[in-house]
Structures are given as structure tokens and as C-alpha cells.
Design an enzyme around this catalytic site. Sequence first.
Site, PDB file in Angstrom:
ATOM      1  N   TYR A  46       0.835  -1.204   0.000  1.00  0.00           N
ATOM      2  CA  TYR A  46       0.000   0.000   0.000  1.00  0.00           C
ATOM      3  C   TYR A  46       0.882   1.272   0.000  1.00  0.00           C
ATOM      4  CZ  TYR A  46      -4.405  -2.395   1.401  1.00  0.00           C
ATOM      5  OH  TYR A  46      -5.545  -3.165   1.466  1.00  0.00           O
ATOM      6  N   GLY A  47       2.036   1.138   0.630  1.00  0.00           N
ATOM      7  CA  GLY A  47       2.838   2.326   0.952  1.00  0.00           C
ATOM      8  C   GLY A  47       3.457   3.052  -0.224  1.00  0.00           C
ATOM      9  N   CYS A  77      -1.958  -1.129  10.115  1.00  0.00           N
ATOM     10  CA  CYS A  77      -1.208  -0.647   8.961  1.00  0.00           C
ATOM     11  C   CYS A  77      -0.979   0.843   9.188  1.00  0.00           C
ATOM     12  CB  CYS A  77      -2.042  -0.873   7.699  1.00  0.00           C
ATOM     13  SG  CYS A  77      -1.324  -0.158   6.225  1.00  0.00           S
ATOM     14  N   ASN A  78       0.286   1.230   9.258  1.00  0.00           N
ATOM     15  CA  ASN A  78       0.595   2.645   9.483  1.00  0.00           C
ATOM     16  C   ASN A  78       0.158   3.504   8.302  1.00  0.00           C
ATOM     17  OD1 ASN A  78       2.658   3.094  11.971  1.00  0.00           O
ATOM     18  ND2 ASN A  78       2.828   1.049  11.151  1.00  0.00           N
ATOM     19  N   THR A  79       0.270   2.942   7.094  1.00  0.00           N
ATOM     20  CA  THR A  79      -0.061   3.706   5.896  1.00  0.00           C
ATOM     21  C   THR A  79      -1.546   4.094   5.910  1.00  0.00           C
ATOM     22  OG1 THR A  79       1.638   2.432   4.760  1.00  0.00           O
ATOM     23  CG2 THR A  79       0.094   3.638   3.375  1.00  0.00           C
ATOM     24  N   CYS A 189       5.972   1.092  10.418  1.00  0.00           N
ATOM     25  CA  CYS A 189       5.323   0.222   9.433  1.00  0.00           C
ATOM     26  C   CYS A 189       5.258  -1.135  10.111  1.00  0.00           C
ATOM     27  CB  CYS A 189       6.147   0.131   8.159  1.00  0.00           C
ATOM     28  SG  CYS A 189       5.546  -1.138   7.016  1.00  0.00           S
ATOM     29  N   THR A 190       4.075  -1.750  10.090  1.00  0.00           N
ATOM     30  CA  THR A 190       3.922  -2.995  10.854  1.00  0.00           C
ATOM     31  C   THR A 190       4.698  -4.163  10.241  1.00  0.00           C
ATOM     32  OG1 THR A 190       1.820  -3.354   9.708  1.00  0.00           O
ATOM     33  CG2 THR A 190       1.725  -2.366  11.907  1.00  0.00           C
TER      34      THR A 190
HETATM   35  N1  DGL Z   1       2.343  -2.719   6.953  1.00  0.00           N
HETATM   36  C1  DGL Z   1       1.856  -1.521   6.374  1.00  0.00           C
HETATM   37  C2  DGL Z   1       2.232  -0.302   7.159  1.00  0.00           C
HETATM   38  O1  DGL Z   1       2.289  -0.407   8.368  1.00  0.00           O
HETATM   39  C3  DGL Z   1       1.848  -1.380   4.881  1.00  0.00           C
HETATM   40  C4  DGL Z   1       3.065  -1.700   4.114  1.00  0.00           C
HETATM   41  C5  DGL Z   1       2.784  -1.640   2.641  1.00  0.00           C
HETATM   42  O2  DGL Z   1       1.864  -2.336   2.201  1.00  0.00           O
HETATM   43  O3  DGL Z   1       3.448  -0.874   1.949  1.00  0.00           O
HETATM   44  O4  DGL Z   1       2.421   0.760   6.653  1.00  0.00           O
END
Ligand code: DGL
Length: 270
Positions: A46-47, A77-79, A189-190
Site C-alpha cells: 500500500y505504501g 497498517c501505518n499507511t 510500518c507494521t
Molecule cells: N504494513 C503496512 C504499514 O504499516 C503497509 C506496508 C505496505 O503495504 O506498503 O504501513
Amino acid sequence: MTKLTAASPIGIFDSGVGGLTVVRQIRALLPNEPLVYFGDTARVPYGTKSQPTIRKYAADDARLLLKYDPKLIVVACNTVSALALDVVKELADDIPVLGVIAAGARLAVEQSKIKRIGVIGTSATVNSGAYQSEIHRIEKNAFVFSKACPLFVPLAEEGLAAHDATKLIAKEYLTELLEANIDALVLGCTHYPILRGAIRETVGNSVTIIDSAEAIARDIKSTLTEKSLLNSSMPCVPLKLLVSDVPQRFKSIAEVFLGVELPDIELVEV
Ligand code: DGL
């Protein structure tokens, strides 16, 4: 008004395996809680995506979890927490929603002695400035040094935590933060706690590593306690795992990471 019960599950989502770092912390702190986890493996990462795309994905993920009648939704998810927490909250209505950024920022301010805090995350999270604003909201005199580490997500998804390539890339990304004399580093980021070994080796022992997954587990416990929604007996299905693509691959990475044999993973459409 949704009827929330203690026996209902906690719904958790991320783009892929990263949110399992949150699952691991929740299982350690709240072993009686039934969990439904969704990893959007068809659309990870996602990021590196734009804000409108991330907001659309967040809405799809929330709608999917709402079908399981959760008593709480955790955005692992931090994003999504940085760019689309409001989208999830609006869809969840009166079901409480927790994101990882507030918890991570609070722990960083608590643990940093000299208030020189490094934050690493996806490009979307770092460009959003969400950690910086949250840290400054709590401690306006803190210095925040951010760095996007986009290659960390595929390394974690590929199960390459202990590979030499990961150590090399960690050095490339983290040297400038070390030169800024940080004493705390937020894994924003997790996925990154999966690479904790390589990150620790690079930053040494004088930097405190802040894991937003660890911080959120405590927030979940207080929210459930406050709402009298803690589950007191062992659930029949303690962990249900859903993915949007290649369940077998997810299962093998998840088993190594959680250290337990897992039931079959369900393939779902979002
Ligand atoms: N694990 C996710 C986060 O905490 C997303 C990482 C990704 O999909 O780029 O941001």
C-alpha cells in the site's frame, strides 16, 4: 446502533503479513480474544500508492471486516492509519477503531530521553508527516527525523529477514538517522518488526526501538476494558485468517512468524 458483545471478534487488517506483528502482540496480551485478520495480499504494497488509492483500499478492507461483526477494528497498517483512518471510522460508525500511529508516537515520546526521534515507514506514511505531527502534538520540542524505507516491505513479505541483503539495505537507509544522533527509532510500518534483527544490528544498543504493534496492544486492552468488552473465556476459533490472494504462501510466512501451526487460510474477495 450495533450491539457489541464481549464474545465478538476483534477485526484487524493490513496490506499483507505486516499486521501479524500486531496479532502476535494482541495474542500475548489478550489470549482470550477471538481475532479475525485480513491481509490484502492481492494489492500489497500500500505504501507506494497514492492517497486516493489507499483510501479506497481502506474502505474495502473495513467493509470486509464489518461482515464479521467485530467489537473493535484495529488498523494494523501505518499507511492506512496515516492517510485513511477517518474513512475506516466513518464506515465503522459506533464500533471503536484504533490506528497504530497515535500509540507509536506516544511510546516514542515516553521512551526517548533526549527527544531526538527517528521514524521509518513507507513512502506514503513518511510523506504524510503523520508521525511528526502526532509526536509534536505530544512534545512540541522533539526533533523528528524521518526516512522512507520502501524496500523493507518486500523483504519482509519474501521472508528475507535474516538475509545479508536486508542488512545491507538497513545500513543504507538507517545511517543518516544515526548521524542525526537519534536515541529512539519508531518502526512506523507494521512489516518492520519482522526485520527487527537486521535493524537492531544496524542501529546498535544505544537506540531504543519503538514497535507500534506493541504499543497498540495496550491501547486495545484499555479500550475493551473501558467498554466492558473483554472476553473472559477461551474462544472456539481464536484466530481466523483471511487473504485476498495466494493463501498458501501467506500461511507459511505466518506460521514461521507466529511460531504456531495455523488453520487453513480463507481466500476472500474485496
Ligand atoms: N504494513 C503496512 C504499514 O504499516 C503497509 C506496508 C505496505 O503495504 O506498503 O504501513
